[in-house]
Write an enzyme that holds these catalytic residues in place. Structure first.
Site, PDB file in Angstrom:
ATOM      1  N   HIS A   4      20.081 118.098  46.023  1.00 39.33           N
ATOM      2  CA  HIS A   4      21.519 117.845  45.902  1.00 39.33           C
ATOM      3  C   HIS A   4      21.976 118.265  44.514  1.00 39.33           C
ATOM      4  O   HIS A   4      21.517 117.729  43.505  1.00 39.33           O
ATOM      5  CB  HIS A   4      21.814 116.357  46.123  1.00 39.33           C
ATOM      6  CG  HIS A   4      23.258 115.994  45.925  1.00 39.33           C
ATOM      7  ND1 HIS A   4      24.261 116.482  46.729  1.00 39.33           N
ATOM      8  CD2 HIS A   4      23.862 115.201  45.002  1.00 39.33           C
ATOM      9  CE1 HIS A   4      25.419 115.999  46.323  1.00 39.33           C
ATOM     10  NE2 HIS A   4      25.202 115.225  45.271  1.00 39.33           N
ATOM     11  N   GLY A  18      23.095 115.452  39.330  1.00 34.39           N
ATOM     12  CA  GLY A  18      23.767 114.226  38.919  1.00 34.39           C
ATOM     13  C   GLY A  18      24.209 113.439  40.129  1.00 34.39           C
ATOM     14  O   GLY A  18      24.192 113.941  41.258  1.00 34.39           O
ATOM     15  N   SER A  19      24.609 112.208  39.892  1.00 31.79           N
ATOM     16  CA  SER A  19      25.034 111.350  40.992  1.00 31.79           C
ATOM     17  C   SER A  19      26.331 111.866  41.602  1.00 31.79           C
ATOM     18  O   SER A  19      27.080 112.627  40.977  1.00 31.79           O
ATOM     19  CB  SER A  19      25.206 109.910  40.503  1.00 31.79           C
ATOM     20  OG  SER A  19      26.172 109.853  39.474  1.00 31.79           O
ATOM     21  N   SER A  20      26.611 111.437  42.817  1.00 31.51           N
ATOM     22  CA  SER A  20      27.810 111.872  43.522  1.00 31.51           C
ATOM     23  C   SER A  20      29.064 111.425  42.775  1.00 31.51           C
ATOM     24  O   SER A  20      29.173 110.281  42.346  1.00 31.51           O
ATOM     25  CB  SER A  20      27.802 111.298  44.939  1.00 31.51           C
ATOM     26  OG  SER A  20      28.929 111.729  45.661  1.00 31.51           O
ATOM     27  N   GLY A  21      30.010 112.353  42.597  1.00 35.80           N
ATOM     28  CA  GLY A  21      31.267 112.035  41.932  1.00 35.80           C
ATOM     29  C   GLY A  21      31.254 112.169  40.429  1.00 35.80           C
ATOM     30  O   GLY A  21      32.259 111.881  39.774  1.00 35.80           O
ATOM     31  N   LYS A  51      30.078 117.512  39.210  1.00 38.56           N
ATOM     32  CA  LYS A  51      29.277 118.740  39.300  1.00 38.56           C
ATOM     33  C   LYS A  51      30.110 119.911  39.832  1.00 38.56           C
ATOM     34  O   LYS A  51      30.099 121.004  39.262  1.00 38.56           O
ATOM     35  CB  LYS A  51      28.057 118.509  40.208  1.00 38.56           C
ATOM     36  CG  LYS A  51      27.113 117.423  39.727  1.00 38.56           C
ATOM     37  CD  LYS A  51      25.882 117.320  40.603  1.00 38.56           C
ATOM     38  CE  LYS A  51      26.218 116.880  42.023  1.00 38.56           C
ATOM     39  NZ  LYS A  51      26.790 115.518  42.075  1.00 38.56           N
ATOM     40  N   SER A  52      30.806 119.694  40.938  1.00 37.28           N
ATOM     41  CA  SER A  52      31.576 120.777  41.557  1.00 37.28           C
ATOM     42  C   SER A  52      32.745 121.204  40.673  1.00 37.28           C
ATOM     43  O   SER A  52      33.060 122.395  40.577  1.00 37.28           O
ATOM     44  CB  SER A  52      32.085 120.343  42.933  1.00 37.28           C
ATOM     45  OG  SER A  52      31.004 120.076  43.808  1.00 37.28           O
ATOM     46  N   ASP A  90      26.636 121.589  46.421  1.00 33.74           N
ATOM     47  CA  ASP A  90      26.292 120.397  47.196  1.00 33.74           C
ATOM     48  C   ASP A  90      24.825 120.372  47.626  1.00 33.74           C
ATOM     49  O   ASP A  90      24.096 119.444  47.323  1.00 33.74           O
ATOM     50  CB  ASP A  90      27.205 120.253  48.420  1.00 33.74           C
ATOM     51  CG  ASP A  90      27.056 118.880  49.056  1.00 33.74           C
ATOM     52  OD1 ASP A  90      27.077 117.888  48.303  1.00 33.74           O
ATOM     53  OD2 ASP A  90      26.906 118.798  50.283  1.00 33.74           O
ATOM     54  N   GLU A 146      33.420 122.231  47.152  1.00 33.04           N
ATOM     55  CA  GLU A 146      34.213 121.062  47.547  1.00 33.04           C
ATOM     56  C   GLU A 146      34.701 120.316  46.307  1.00 33.04           C
ATOM     57  O   GLU A 146      33.904 119.876  45.474  1.00 33.04           O
ATOM     58  CB  GLU A 146      33.368 120.117  48.415  1.00 33.04           C
ATOM     59  CG  GLU A 146      34.164 118.963  48.999  1.00 33.04           C
ATOM     60  CD  GLU A 146      33.522 117.606  48.745  1.00 33.04           C
ATOM     61  OE1 GLU A 146      34.273 116.627  48.688  1.00 33.04           O
ATOM     62  OE2 GLU A 146      32.295 117.530  48.579  1.00 33.04           O
ATOM     63  N   ARG A 152      19.960 114.036  20.004  1.00 36.35           N
ATOM     64  CA  ARG A 152      21.004 114.632  19.171  1.00 36.35           C
ATOM     65  C   ARG A 152      20.513 115.860  18.416  1.00 36.35           C
ATOM     66  O   ARG A 152      21.322 116.588  17.837  1.00 36.35           O
ATOM     67  CB  ARG A 152      21.540 113.597  18.179  1.00 36.35           C
ATOM     68  CG  ARG A 152      22.130 112.378  18.875  1.00 36.35           C
ATOM     69  CD  ARG A 152      22.719 111.389  17.903  1.00 36.35           C
ATOM     70  NE  ARG A 152      23.862 111.943  17.176  1.00 36.35           N
ATOM     71  CZ  ARG A 152      24.595 111.237  16.306  1.00 36.35           C
ATOM     72  NH1 ARG A 152      24.289 109.973  16.070  1.00 36.35           N
ATOM     73  NH2 ARG A 152      25.609 111.799  15.685  1.00 36.35           N
TER      74      ARG A 152
END
Length: 310
Positions: A138, A153-156, A159-160, A177, A202, A243
């Site tokens: 994913h 990364g997590s959904s939302g 990324k898109s 996706d 998306e 850093r």
């Protein structure tokens, strides 16, 4: 793992089907190609029957010197129910004994005008690509300055949206996706998009957009070798982020380690620019230029000079 048959080779390399049409859909399970030279001499003790068999000028020249009885025996042993196919190179004449034996057990016999060595190389490369181990991840895969960057990364997390910004900046989208990944060599991972969602992106609140239609054919590419992983995560005040850039982290996919960077996400950070610079910095590191290491070395030199003064 994808299924490959003799019929796929027939279409891919424009081969000529001579006999054994009944077995044209037999599965090819290995990318190894066998040239049955020692088998033509009658040694079948370790005959790799499950490999694709390739007959060239050398094998057939020796075969012509055999007696009629030996010819029939060799070809009947060469054609087994496990053999996925037999290919004749250079457009050479096919022995009638081979045609007869192949029809009996349903082994497809194909012919090509390509030279034996070149045909063997082409078949091996094609089979290695098609039969390579496959998984799905994913994320988003983007070609940035020639570097295949896998954004996870997590959904939302964005990324898109970041990928869209990168495409607007002139980079190329490979997959959004879901990224299909093949391990084509021991240390090479190649990502591509599932055919159903190819060229699509998306964006929450906007919906699905076609990147190729909006930005042109230069904004997409069908596949790309994955060289770097950038993981986006929401900024955690309790977590200590790198850093200097001296520590190295890796993402393991199918026993292949990919360099991984973790980028904390918070309002005001231009993720597209950060990932763009990360790709350029990765290229510099491969050329032997490591800014973080150079700074660390200079800092150590200054500290040593200060200690010597005291």
């Amino acid at each position: 793992m994808a299924k490959v048959t003799a019929n796929d080779l027939l279409e891919r390399f424009q081969l000529e089907l001579l006999s054994g049409e009944e077995g044209i859909h037999r599965s090819i399970t290995t990318s190894d190609i066998s040239r049955p030279g020692i088998e033509m001499a009658g040694f079948f003790t370790y005959y790799p029957a499950k490999r694709l068999q390739l007959l060239g000028r050398t094998e057939l020249s020796f075969y012509k010197q055999l007696s009629p009885v030996d010819k029939e025996e060799r070809m009947s042993k060469l054609c087994t129910y496990d053999t996925p196919g037999i290919i004749i190179s250079r457009g050479l004449e096919v022995p009638p004994e081979l045609l007869k034996a192949s029809e009996k057990v349903g082994v497809p016999v194909l012919r090509s005008n390509i030279t034996t060595t070149r045909l063997s190389s082409m078949l091996t490369n094609f089979l290695e690509s098609q039969l390579a181990p496959t998984t799905a991840v994913h994320g988003v895969l983007v070609d940035i300055y020639g570097i295949g960057v896998l954004i996870t990364g997590s959904s939302g997390v964005g990324k898109s949206e970041t990928a869209l910004d990168l495409v607007r900046r002139g980079h190329r989208l490979v997959a959004d996706d879901s990224v299909e990944i093949r391990r084509e060599h021991e240390d090479t991972l190649v990502g591509r998009s599932p055919e159903l969602i190819q060229h699509l992106l998306e964006i929450r609140g906007l919906g699905i957009i076609n990147v190729m239609t909006l930005f042109g054919a230069g904004a997409v590419r069908p596949f790309k070798r994955i060289a770097l992983c950038v993981n986006l995560e929401l900024w955690d005040q309790k977590k200590v982020y790198d850093r200097l850039g001296l520590s190295e982290d890796y993402l393991r996919i199918m026993n292949v380690d990919i360099p991984k960077l973790t980028i904390p996400v918070r309002p005001g950070r231009n993720l597209a620019v950060i990932i763009e610079v990360a790709a350029m910095n990765f290229r510099l590191k491969r050329l032997g230029i490591n800014a973080a290491q150079q700074f660390s070395d200079r800092l150590n030199d200054v500290i040593e000079e200060g200690e010597q003064e005291f």
